[in-house]
Scaffold this motif. Structure first.
Motif, PDB file in Angstrom:
ATOM      1  N   PHE A 178       0.828  -1.206   0.000  1.00  0.00           N
ATOM      2  CA  PHE A 178       0.000   0.000   0.000  1.00  0.00           C
ATOM      3  C   PHE A 178       0.864   1.259   0.000  1.00  0.00           C
ATOM      4  O   PHE A 178       0.593   2.226  -0.736  1.00  0.00           O
ATOM      5  N   CYS A 179       1.905   1.255   0.825  1.00  0.00           N
ATOM      6  CA  CYS A 179       2.800   2.421   0.863  1.00  0.00           C
ATOM      7  C   CYS A 179       3.514   2.594  -0.477  1.00  0.00           C
ATOM      8  O   CYS A 179       3.724   3.727  -0.937  1.00  0.00           O
ATOM      9  N   GLN A 180       3.906   1.480  -1.090  1.00  0.00           N
ATOM     10  CA  GLN A 180       4.523   1.545  -2.412  1.00  0.00           C
ATOM     11  C   GLN A 180       3.534   2.085  -3.446  1.00  0.00           C
ATOM     12  O   GLN A 180       3.893   2.885  -4.321  1.00  0.00           O
ATOM     13  N   PHE A 181       2.284   1.692  -3.333  1.00  0.00           N
ATOM     14  CA  PHE A 181       1.235   2.175  -4.229  1.00  0.00           C
ATOM     15  C   PHE A 181       1.074   3.703  -4.104  1.00  0.00           C
ATOM     16  O   PHE A 181       0.986   4.425  -5.100  1.00  0.00           O
ATOM     17  N   LEU A 182       1.059   4.199  -2.864  1.00  0.00           N
ATOM     18  CA  LEU A 182       0.932   5.645  -2.660  1.00  0.00           C
ATOM     19  C   LEU A 182       2.163   6.382  -3.170  1.00  0.00           C
ATOM     20  O   LEU A 182       2.053   7.490  -3.719  1.00  0.00           O
ATOM     21  N   GLN A 183       3.331   5.783  -2.964  1.00  0.00           N
ATOM     22  CA  GLN A 183       4.562   6.418  -3.436  1.00  0.00           C
ATOM     23  C   GLN A 183       4.545   6.576  -4.945  1.00  0.00           C
ATOM     24  O   GLN A 183       4.926   7.629  -5.488  1.00  0.00           O
ATOM     25  N   GLU A 184       4.072   5.551  -5.647  1.00  0.00           N
ATOM     26  CA  GLU A 184       3.991   5.633  -7.105  1.00  0.00           C
ATOM     27  C   GLU A 184       2.974   6.670  -7.554  1.00  0.00           C
ATOM     28  O   GLU A 184       3.191   7.382  -8.542  1.00  0.00           O
ATOM     29  N   LYS A 185       1.876   6.802  -6.805  1.00  0.00           N
ATOM     30  CA  LYS A 185       0.873   7.812  -7.153  1.00  0.00           C
ATOM     31  C   LYS A 185       1.419   9.223  -6.946  1.00  0.00           C
ATOM     32  O   LYS A 185       1.163  10.130  -7.727  1.00  0.00           O
TER      33      LYS A 185
END
Length: 618
Positions: free
Chosen positions: A535-542
């Protein structure tokens, strides 16, 4: 003929009575009648027994070890009356040349049972190649089987050989010295790989202060229990370590106050008429109790409570500010695959200095990155990191005190258990801090669409609540409570071995309450931690996307997938914990459920799911 027969009885063969194969005396053929031959063979049976004993004594007097030499000396003493009987017969023969072999047989018949018993014993020793302390087991078994006068004789032989053991025990228990030049004792110095090919500096001596001793079960006599051997190992090892390090002169005071008493007790055992396992056990118990009580007082004065506080603060993440900083500083380096240039120790030291942790505390801990450490990780941590060979998965701590606590808190077993807990707690801390960092970045970034924001931050909120509840349970309900119980028990403890048991029980209880050995709970934890990282990786990419770029078609399904997987994993964890709560001795599971489901979110969700299933069935 009679003179040669007397010589045969003393082990010397001649032209008439010859020593044949298997060390047996035989009568030369063609000289005597059948009746005379039968009587002579009976006499020669006694001569054969004595001859075997003398050959054994001749071969084992020197160079075959202290125990065989003591047995040879005891056999010579045990056959002394027999030799005197043969000499007496020679005097009778000189006075009366008409004496017959029957008279010799009748006179020596009194000694034959004892000689047969001793011969059977040395036959077993020779055939099996028994040496060292194992001789005592064979001797004890034959002594227990003997009766009447043979029992008295065997007791004497057994005690003579046990005298070697008592001498070694005295040196080991009182001075920590292994007087074992022939490697016969069941305690032996451990050799490092570099020393394995050669002899130690002082064979049979104290060795280096850092050397450790191991129990060689192959040499332990069969009549000595393993519990007794471990007590002997504990006492001598403790005396050796404390005497070598001279901690406050504690070992010296122990010897000065009790040495004469212990020497007297061990000497009394050696001078007794027969071996007594009960008296030996009582003597060792007295010595163990005295040493254990003394060591316990030394360890308590040496600051064991403060050392446990340090371990709780560093290896059990009690110093939250230290790891908050360390996770921030070390992330760029430890997120990458581990290599020879990874210097986690310098990052740890600098993080401690930033939050003003004392240098004396930091110096006692060494942070290392080693690929070998991955093998000792608990299953929950391995599953979380998967096959990613990053610095986080290879991170472990080493603790050293350099004081009397070294042998209590810095052993390989204790350090391994602490590192298992450390890796798990760090895994929880990383996932929790990454979620908080996402919220912090969100507050200082440009807001996105409201519909998107609600879904993203609702999921982050649920993840954060679960990890915050888990973290509170671990730090308060588990670590603080168990640490308080341990310290309270230490303050009332007066026995070093009990103190070792308290620490072992403490670490075992921590592992149990953290569910490191429970496969289902560990699997749920690792899945939740992995989802938090994803999830944190997903937000970082966004956040890395340009602010003006329209939302891609694949982002929302990814978020929905994460939300669905998290809901499934958290619900599964709740169900597993509810099932565990029904078992006896699971009070800590009830505490964890109270932390995770404090607002009855999961319980109400489960109830709604059950109602929905019932409604569909209707």
């Amino acid at each position: 003929m009679m003179q040669e027969l007397l010589l045969a009885l003393l082990g010397y063969d001649g032209p008439i009575f010859q020593l044949k194969a298997e060390q047996r005396f035989e009568v030369c053929d063609g000289i005597f009648t059948e009746r005379e031959r039968v009587m002579l063979e009976r006499v020669l049976e006694t001569a054969t027994c004595y001859s075997k004993l003398m050959i054994f004594c001749r071969d084992n007097t020197r160079g075959q070890g202290r125990y065989r030499a003591a047995l040879a000396s005891a056999l010579l003493e045990a056959t002394k009356r027999y030799r005197e009987g043969v000499v007496s017969l020679e005097s009778e023969l000189l006075a009366n040349p008409q004496l017959t072999p029957t008279h010799l047989h009748t006179t020596l018949h009194l000694y034959t049972p004892a000689l047969v018993t001793l011969r059977d014993m040395i036959d077993e020793v020779s055939q099996l190649g028994v040496r060292g302390c194992r001789l005592l087991g064979v001797l004890h078994r034959h002594t227990e089987q003997a009766v009447l006068d043979n029992r008295t004789l065997m007791n004497s032989v057994e005690q003579s050989v046990h005298a070697v053991l008592y001498d070694q025990l005295l040196q080991w228990l009182l001075y920590g010295a292994l007087m074992d030049p022939y490697s016969e004792f069941f305690l032996r110095n451990k050799q490092s790989p570099t020393e394995a090919g050669g002899e130690s500096e002082e064979q049979g001596g104290k060795g280096s202060a850092a050397s450790s001793v191991e129990l060689v079960t192959e040499l332990l006599p069969s009549h000595l229990p393993a519990v007794l051997a471990h007590k002997l190992l504990f006492v001598g090892q403790a005396v050796r370590e404390f005497d070598a390090n001279k901690h406050d002169g504690s070992a010296g005071r122990l010897l000065e106050d009790n040495e004469d008493l212990f020497v007297e007790q061990l000497t009394a055992l050696a001078e007794a008429e027969s071996f007594s396992l009960l008296r030996l056990t009582q003597t060792v118990d007295n010595i163990t109790a005295t040493v254990s009580k003394h060591l316990c007082s030394v360890v308590v004065r040496g600051g064991i409570v403060a050392a446990l506080d340090d371990l709780k603060g560093v290896m059990l993440l009690g110093r939250g500010e230290l790891y908050h900083t360390f996770l921030e500083v070390a992330a760029p380096m430890l997120d990458a695959p581990v290599n020879t240039t990874t210097n986690a120790c310098a990052l740890f030291q600098s993080s401690g200095q930033l939050v003003q942790v004392g240098e004396d505390l930091l110096e006692r801990f060494t942070v290392c990155c080693s690929v070998d450490a991955v093998e000792h990780l608990p299953a929950v941590v391995k599953d979380t990191y998967g096959h990613a060979n990053t610095g986080w998965s290879s991170l472990h701590l080493e603790y050293s005190t350099g004081t009397v606590l070294q042998q209590l808190l810095c052993t390989a077993g204790v350090q391994r258990q602490y590192n298992e807990l450390f890796s798990f707690l760090l895994c929880v801390k990383r996932a929790q801090q990454k979620l908080h960092r996402c919220w912090l970045r969100h507050n200082i970034s440009i807001a996105r669409a409201a519909s998107e924001e609600r879904a993203v931050w609702s999921l982050r909120h649920h993840m954060t609540l679960l990890l915050d509840g888990l973290q509170y349970y671990l730090q308060v309900d588990v670590l603080e409570c168990e640490h308080y119980r341990l310290v309270s028990s230490i303050n009332s403890c007066e026995d070093y071995q009990q103190l070792q048991g308290l620490i072992a029980s403490y670490l075992s209880s921590l592992s149990c309450r953290c569910y490191l050995r429970h496969k289902l709970v560990s699997k749920c934890f690792s899945l939740i931690f992995s989802l938090c990282h994803r999830f944190c990786q997903f937000l970082q990419e966004k956040e890395d996307e340009p602010a003006t770029e329209p939302e891609s078609q694949t982002s929302q399904p990814s978020l929905s997938e994460l939300e669905s997987e998290f809901e499934s994993a958290s619900s599964r964890l709740f169900l597993v914990l509810c099932s565990l709560q029904q078992l006896p001795g699971q009070q800590h599971t009830a505490s964890l459920l109270a932390r995770l489901d404090y607002n009855y979110h999961y319980r109400n969700k489960q109830r709604r799911t059950l109602h929905a299933i019932v409604g569909e069935d209707e």
